[in-house]
Design a protein around this motif. Structure first.
Motif, mmCIF file in Angstrom:
data_model
loop_
_atom_site.group_PDB
_atom_site.id
_atom_site.type_symbol
_atom_site.label_atom_id
_atom_site.label_comp_id
_atom_site.label_asym_id
_atom_site.label_seq_id
_atom_site.Cartn_x
_atom_site.Cartn_y
_atom_site.Cartn_z
ATOM 1 N N PHE A 76 0.828 -1.193 0.000
ATOM 2 C CA PHE A 76 0.000 0.000 0.000
ATOM 3 C C PHE A 76 0.869 1.253 0.000
ATOM 4 N N VAL A 77 1.898 1.262 0.833
ATOM 5 C CA VAL A 77 2.785 2.422 0.927
ATOM 6 C C VAL A 77 3.593 2.597 -0.351
ATOM 7 N N THR A 78 4.032 1.496 -0.946
ATOM 8 C CA THR A 78 4.755 1.570 -2.214
ATOM 9 C C THR A 78 3.903 2.230 -3.282
ATOM 10 N N ARG A 79 2.624 1.865 -3.340
ATOM 11 C CA ARG A 79 1.715 2.481 -4.311
ATOM 12 C C ARG A 79 1.485 3.955 -3.989
ATOM 13 N N ALA A 80 1.373 4.280 -2.715
ATOM 14 C CA ALA A 80 1.162 5.675 -2.311
ATOM 15 C C ALA A 80 2.364 6.536 -2.715
ATOM 16 N N GLU A 81 3.562 6.014 -2.507
ATOM 17 C CA GLU A 81 4.771 6.753 -2.876
ATOM 18 C C GLU A 81 4.856 6.955 -4.384
ATOM 19 N N ALA A 82 4.517 5.917 -5.137
ATOM 20 C CA ALA A 82 4.545 6.014 -6.598
ATOM 21 C C ALA A 82 3.525 7.040 -7.091
ATOM 22 N N MET A 83 2.359 7.069 -6.458
ATOM 23 C CA MET A 83 1.334 8.044 -6.823
ATOM 24 C C MET A 83 1.832 9.460 -6.566
ATOM 25 N N SER A 84 2.452 9.680 -5.404
ATOM 26 C CA SER A 84 2.970 10.996 -5.068
ATOM 27 C C SER A 84 4.030 11.432 -6.070
ATOM 28 N N ASP A 85 4.916 10.511 -6.416
ATOM 29 C CA ASP A 85 5.960 10.790 -7.401
ATOM 30 C C ASP A 85 5.338 11.210 -8.729
ATOM 31 N N GLU A 86 4.307 10.513 -9.135
ATOM 32 C CA GLU A 86 3.644 10.797 -10.415
ATOM 33 C C GLU A 86 2.975 12.171 -10.406
ATOM 34 N N VAL A 87 2.274 12.485 -9.321
ATOM 35 C CA VAL A 87 1.581 13.778 -9.228
ATOM 36 C C VAL A 87 2.580 14.932 -9.288
ATOM 37 N N ILE A 88 3.652 14.829 -8.504
ATOM 38 C CA ILE A 88 4.650 15.898 -8.474
ATOM 39 C C ILE A 88 5.330 16.037 -9.822
ATOM 40 N N ARG A 89 5.748 14.923 -10.391
ATOM 41 C CA ARG A 89 6.452 14.970 -11.679
ATOM 42 C C ARG A 89 5.568 15.562 -12.771
ATOM 43 N N GLU A 90 4.313 15.144 -12.805
ATOM 44 C CA GLU A 90 3.391 15.637 -13.828
ATOM 45 C C GLU A 90 3.207 17.158 -13.726
ATOM 46 N N MET A 91 3.036 17.668 -12.511
ATOM 47 C CA MET A 91 2.821 19.101 -12.339
ATOM 48 C C MET A 91 4.076 19.906 -12.660
ATOM 49 N N LEU A 92 5.215 19.450 -12.194
ATOM 50 C CA LEU A 92 6.453 20.187 -12.443
ATOM 51 C C LEU A 92 6.830 20.170 -13.919
ATOM 52 N N GLN A 93 6.686 19.013 -14.558
ATOM 53 C CA GLN A 93 7.071 18.915 -15.956
ATOM 54 C C GLN A 93 6.096 19.642 -16.874
ATOM 55 N N ARG A 94 4.848 19.737 -16.443
ATOM 56 C CA ARG A 94 3.887 20.505 -17.231
ATOM 57 C C ARG A 94 4.255 21.988 -17.249
ATOM 58 N N GLU A 95 4.694 22.502 -16.089
ATOM 59 C CA GLU A 95 5.030 23.920 -15.981
ATOM 60 C C GLU A 95 6.436 24.225 -16.480
ATOM 61 N N ARG A 121 19.310 23.061 -15.161
ATOM 62 C CA ARG A 121 18.287 23.031 -14.124
ATOM 63 C C ARG A 121 17.661 21.640 -14.005
ATOM 64 N N ARG A 122 17.435 21.233 -12.763
ATOM 65 C CA ARG A 122 16.705 19.986 -12.551
ATOM 66 C C ARG A 122 16.005 20.019 -11.198
ATOM 67 N N TRP A 123 14.904 19.288 -11.148
ATOM 68 C CA TRP A 123 14.186 19.065 -9.905
ATOM 69 C C TRP A 123 14.789 17.857 -9.202
ATOM 70 N N ILE A 124 14.934 17.930 -7.890
ATOM 71 C CA ILE A 124 15.372 16.785 -7.086
ATOM 72 C C ILE A 124 14.262 16.535 -6.066
ATOM 73 N N VAL A 125 13.632 15.383 -6.162
ATOM 74 C CA VAL A 125 12.351 15.162 -5.467
ATOM 75 C C VAL A 125 12.365 13.885 -4.635
ATOM 76 N N ASP A 126 11.862 13.993 -3.418
ATOM 77 C CA ASP A 126 11.542 12.827 -2.593
ATOM 78 C C ASP A 126 10.044 12.875 -2.340
ATOM 79 N N PRO A 127 9.280 12.006 -3.001
ATOM 80 C CA PRO A 127 7.822 12.086 -2.913
ATOM 81 C C PRO A 127 7.238 11.587 -1.599
ATOM 82 N N LEU A 128 8.048 10.869 -0.803
ATOM 83 C CA LEU A 128 7.567 10.398 0.501
ATOM 84 C C LEU A 128 8.765 10.071 1.382
ATOM 85 N N ALA A 129 9.058 10.969 2.288
ATOM 86 C CA ALA A 129 10.182 10.766 3.212
ATOM 87 C C ALA A 129 9.667 11.029 4.626
#
Length: 259
Positions: free
Chosen positions: A41-60, A80-88
């Motif tokens: 469940f947590v693995t899926r939650a982390e992957a979802m968070s990663d996807e949401v953040i990546r989608e929003m940042l890359q769109r902008e 320039r690059r984003w460095i992201v931890d979607p669940l820490a």
């Protein structure tokens, strides 16, 4: 809240992913009877968070690069690059401990210039931009002014890597007799935020990864603190970090760097 367009985008992305994570966190307690169920469940939650953040940042900012635990992509803009931890910290999350965060940093020409760390469980948003100060929600942050080891409370990170554990245990053993205490709560990102807020006087860890500490580095520095590697390699390459207020930093770092 004043800040650049990039900072606004980072905050929006962190809050969007957090809304989904906080709903998932409410379900974790029901899954404790099944260790595997909770882990999946947590693995899926982390992957979802990663996807949401990546989608929003890359769109902008479609030309920026991206680095997180899941993958690394070089952007059309190589500076320039984003460095992201979607669940820490995902381990805290999995055990129902309300001490975890989302972390987003912006790197420009090898330097971290902006950072956002959001703790949804406590609704504490830490953010900073180079040269503009550090803040928690609307309050400006400042590191503590303690200058005596005996008065200081430190945060430590216990690495997952077995090879780094003996050194970390040695470090804690050296510090404990001469300070007010050492805490290991997980989430390097929040440990750095707490140094910036004066809750901890210093923090160190071996075996960190770039996404664990990138955003927190600029937050501590903009709050008046110091951040360096424990060894000779840069933090994001050498995977070691020490941070503290200016009054205690040299003494603290020297103790940790003893051979």
């Amino acid at each position: 809240m004043q800040g650049s367009a990039n900072l606004t985008i980072m905050i929006k992305a962190a809050r969007a992913a957090a809304r989904k994570l906080i709903r998932d966190f409410a379900e974790v307690e029901n899954l404790q009877v099944s260790v595997k169920g909770s882990s999946d469940f947590v693995t899926r939650a982390e992957a979802m968070s990663d996807e949401v953040i990546r989608e929003m940042l890359q769109r902008e900012r479609p030309n920026y690069g991206w680095q997180s635990k899941s993958n690394e992509v070089e952007g059309k803009d190589p500076t320039r690059r984003w460095i992201v931890d979607p669940l820490a910290d995902s381990v805290n999350f999995a055990h129902g401990l309300p001490h975890w965060s989302l972390s987003i940093a912006l790197e420009h020409k090898g330097e971290i210039v902006a950072g956002v760390i959001y703790d949804p469980a406590k609704d504490e948003l830490f953010w900073a931009e180079k040269g503009a100060g550090a803040f928690m929600n609307e309050r400006r942050l400042r590191v503590s002014g303690r200058g005596r080891m005996v008065d200081c409370l430190f945060a430590a990170g216990m690495p997952a890597s077995k090879s780094a554990i003996p050194l970390s245990v040695r470090d804690i053993g050296r510090l404990m007799p001469g300070c007010a205490g050492v805490r290991e709560w997980g989430s390097p990102a929040l440990a750095l935020c707490y140094v910036a807020a004066g809750r901890f006087d210093g923090y160190f860890e071996r075996g960190i990864r770039p996404w664990h500490v990138a955003a927190g580095m600029v937050i501590v520095r903009e709050a008046g603190g110091f951040v360096e590697p424990l060894g000779e390699q840069p933090i994001l390459e050498g995977r070691t970090i020490v941070a503290a207020n200016g009054d205690i930093f040299e003494t603290f770092a020297k103790e940790l760097r003893k051979s």
